[in-house]
Structure formats: structure tokens, C-alpha cells
Scaffold this active site. Structure first.
Site, PDB file in Angstrom:
ATOM      1  N   GLY A   1       4.576   1.494   4.848  1.00 26.36           N
ATOM      2  CA  GLY A   1       5.887   2.149   4.805  1.00 26.36           C
ATOM      3  C   GLY A   1       7.005   1.307   4.201  1.00 26.36           C
ATOM      4  O   GLY A   1       7.756   1.781   3.345  1.00 26.36           O
TER       5      GLY A   1
ATOM      6  N   LYS B   1       0.033   4.244  -0.412  1.00 27.15           N
ATOM      7  CA  LYS B   1      -0.666   5.435   0.127  1.00 27.15           C
ATOM      8  C   LYS B   1      -0.437   6.638  -0.791  1.00 27.15           C
ATOM      9  O   LYS B   1      -0.323   6.463  -1.997  1.00 27.15           O
ATOM     10  CB  LYS B   1      -0.236   5.691   1.575  1.00 27.15           C
ATOM     11  CG  LYS B   1      -0.368   4.430   2.428  1.00 27.15           C
ATOM     12  CD  LYS B   1      -0.249   4.660   3.888  1.00 27.15           C
ATOM     13  CE  LYS B   1      -0.397   3.315   4.610  1.00 27.15           C
ATOM     14  NZ  LYS B   1      -0.427   3.449   6.056  1.00 27.15           N
TER      15      LYS B   1
ATOM     16  N   ASN C   1       0.862  -1.185   0.000  1.00 31.68           N
ATOM     17  CA  ASN C   1       0.000   0.000   0.000  1.00 31.68           C
ATOM     18  C   ASN C   1       0.903   1.240   0.000  1.00 31.68           C
ATOM     19  O   ASN C   1       1.460   1.608   1.024  1.00 31.68           O
ATOM     20  CB  ASN C   1      -0.894  -0.036   1.255  1.00 31.68           C
ATOM     21  CG  ASN C   1      -1.795   1.191   1.352  1.00 31.68           C
ATOM     22  OD1 ASN C   1      -1.867   1.996   0.419  1.00 31.68           O
ATOM     23  ND2 ASN C   1      -2.480   1.325   2.472  1.00 31.68           N
TER      24      ASN C   1
ATOM     25  N   SER D   1       2.826  -1.942  10.459  1.00 31.39           N
ATOM     26  CA  SER D   1       4.262  -1.944  10.772  1.00 31.39           C
ATOM     27  C   SER D   1       4.960  -3.272  10.455  1.00 31.39           C
ATOM     28  O   SER D   1       5.829  -3.721  11.213  1.00 31.39           O
ATOM     29  CB  SER D   1       4.502  -1.529  12.229  1.00 31.39           C
ATOM     30  OG  SER D   1       4.106  -0.186  12.417  1.00 31.39           O
TER      31      SER D   1
HETATM   32  P1  PGA Z   1       2.358   0.427   7.680  1.00 29.12           P
HETATM   33  O1  PGA Z   1       0.934   0.613   6.971  1.00 29.12           O
HETATM   34  O2  PGA Z   1       2.954  -0.849   7.159  1.00 29.12           O
HETATM   35  O3  PGA Z   1       3.146   1.630   7.293  1.00 29.12           O
HETATM   36  O4  PGA Z   1       2.089   0.352   9.158  1.00 29.12           O
HETATM   37  C1  PGA Z   1       0.088  -0.480   6.737  1.00 29.12           C
HETATM   38  C2  PGA Z   1      -1.195  -0.021   6.103  1.00 29.12           C
HETATM   39  O5  PGA Z   1      -1.665   1.083   6.418  1.00 29.12           O
HETATM   40  O6  PGA Z   1      -1.778  -0.734   5.270  1.00 29.12           O
END
Ligand code: PGA
Length: 254
Positions: free
Chosen positions: A234, A11, A9, A212
Site C-alpha cells: 500500500g 499489486k 509491490n 504494513s
Molecule cells: P502491504 O502489502 O504493505 O500493503 O501490507 C505488502 C505485500 O503484500 O507485499
């Protein structure tokens, strides 16, 4: 054998040029035989990603879509528009959209239905916030989000849905759920699906963990019972990190 899904993802990150560069850097895992890799770039990069993934087994999808198929919805994107660029997956109900765009369970349910009716694979994102976890309301929150999100879906339709358990307190915080916490939530979700549908549906539906996930914790999370893949935010923006996540094997405990 059903492959584990590793979804990226991105984002609101990456221009078209940057997207092309990132896809080229993760080339070693775009034809992975053990994992189903799915990339979720921003809308403006979908066609760039589509071209670069031609002939590869990796798939791609959108981070959101509208439940209506056309009409006066300024700023929105429809399922047909996504189909046209070759998407097959769509993220629905990510907590960032629930929180920042006031998406509620009813919107989420309408989107899931539109996706399924149009042969898309929706990833229904659910998860509790820290306050809900600390006050031991996690199971109730997940139940509410799943019952509402899947409302009206028959057995054969619901099998097209993938669920992503993403505790809000773990997203982007560097504080992943432990393998035990993730497995526990997944097993509660399967019990609920057995209740709502039957055991067969509950076993067949794929449930991902997100929050995470990194190359450091992936091997431990891979040992989690009932975890069918991961939604990575991330860490999916860092090519070396993402390659390691896709190639990771479960940690051996002695
Ligand atoms: P993250 O995001 O791995 O940065 O915690 C996961 C997500 O929002 O799908």
C-alpha cells in the site's frame, strides 16, 4: 556492502498512464546509492516502467510468472516474455496468490526453479496466518514453506533466491509485525537455512520483511537484526510515503 532491498509491490493497481506518473514522482529515489529499489508493477505496465527506469539503478520485476516456458496456459506469462521487457526480479508465492489462486508449495517451487534457471532473482514470499500464529505454529509453517519452496535447489542456486517474510495478518491491515517479531522470524529462517545448507549460505541469503510497512514504522523495523530489506504494498503507491521509506534511517534509541 550489500544494499538493503526496498521493493514496491503495486499489486493490481495503476493503469499505464498512472504508472508513468507514479514513477516520475518517485524519481528522487530511482538512483539511490544506499538501497536497491525494485518496482513490481502489473504486467501491462512493465514496458512503461522499463522505459522510465533506463539509466537508473532501480530495477523492476513481475508479480508472478508461470513455471512452464511456453504452451497451452491461457492467461499466463512466461519467463522469456518477462526477460524480453527487461525484468530481472519476480515475486513468487505471494499469499494473495496462494489464497486467491490456490497456488501451492509445489507450484511455488516449480516457479522458483524456472526463475533461477533463467537468471532471475525470485522473491519467495512466505508467512503464517493469524490462526497459525496464535496457535504457535509460525515456525513450523515457515519451515514447511521454505523446505518445499526451495526443494531441489543446490547451494549456488539458492543464493539467487531472496526470501520475503510476510505474515498474512500484517498484509494490508495496518498492523505491522513488531521489530522483535520480524527479527525473531528472520533468525528462525536463518537457523533453518543453516540446517538445510550451511552457515555461509544462511548469512548470505537476503531476507525481507513485508506487511504494513509505512514511513512511520520503517525506522524501527530498520533496527531489526537480520532484516535485509522490505516488501512494501500500500505505501508504495503513495509517492511521498515511498520516498520516505527508501530514504529512512534506523531509529536511534537513547
Ligand atoms: P502491504 O502489502 O504493505 O500493503 O501490507 C505488502 C505485500 O503484500 O507485499
Amino acid at each position: 556492502m550489500v544494499k538493503l532491498i526496498i521493493a514496491a509491490n503495486w499489486k493490481m493497481n495503476k493503469t499505464r498512464k498512472e504508472a508513468a506518473s507514479l514513477i516520475k514522482k518517485v524519481r528522487p529515489i530511482l538512483n539511490n546509492k544506499q538501497r536497491e529499489v525494485v518496482i513490481f508493477p502489473p504486467f501491462t505496465c512493465l514496458d512503461v516502467v522499463s522505459k522510465l527506469l533506463k539509466g537508473k539503478s532501480a530495477k523492476f520485476g513481475a508479480q508472478n510468472m508461470h513455471y512452464e516456458t511456453k504452451g497451452p496456459y491461457t492467461g499466463e506469462i512466461s519467463v522469456d516474455m518477462l526477460k524480453e521487457v527487461g525484468c530481472s526480479y519476480v515475486l513468487i508465492g505471494h499469499s494473495e496468490r496462494r489464497i486467491n489462486c490456490n497456488e501451492n508449495d509445489e507450484d511455488v517451487n516449480r516457479k522458483i526453479r524456472t526463475a533461477v534457471e533463467n537468471e532471475f532473482t525470485p522473491i519467495l514470499c512466505i508467512g503464517e496466518n493469524l490462526d497459525e500464529r496464535e496457535s504457535e505454529r509460525t515456525d513450523a509453517i515457515l519451515e514447511e514453506q521454505i523446505r518445499n519452496g526451495l526443494n531441489g535447489l543446490t547451494k549456488d542456486k539458492v543464493l539467487k533466491v531472496v526470501i520475503a517474510y510476510e505474515p498474512i495478518w500484517a498484509i494490508g491491515t495496518g498492523r505491522s509485525a513488531t521489530t522483535e517479531q520480524a527479527s525473531h522470524a528472520h533468525s528462525e529462517i536463518r537457523k533453518l537455512l543453516t540446517n538445510m545448507y550451511d552457515r555461509d549460505v544462511a548469512q548470505k541469503m537476503r531476507i525481507l520483511y513485508g506487511g504494513s510497512v509505512t514511513s512511520e514504522n520503517i525506522s524501527s523495523l530498520l533496527r531489526g537484526k537480520g532484516i535485509d530489506g522490505f516488501l512494501v504494498g500500500g505505501a508504495s503507491l503513495k509517492p511521498d510515503e515511498f520516498i520516505k521509506i527508501v530514504k529512512a534511517k534506523p531509529k536511534v534509541v537513547r
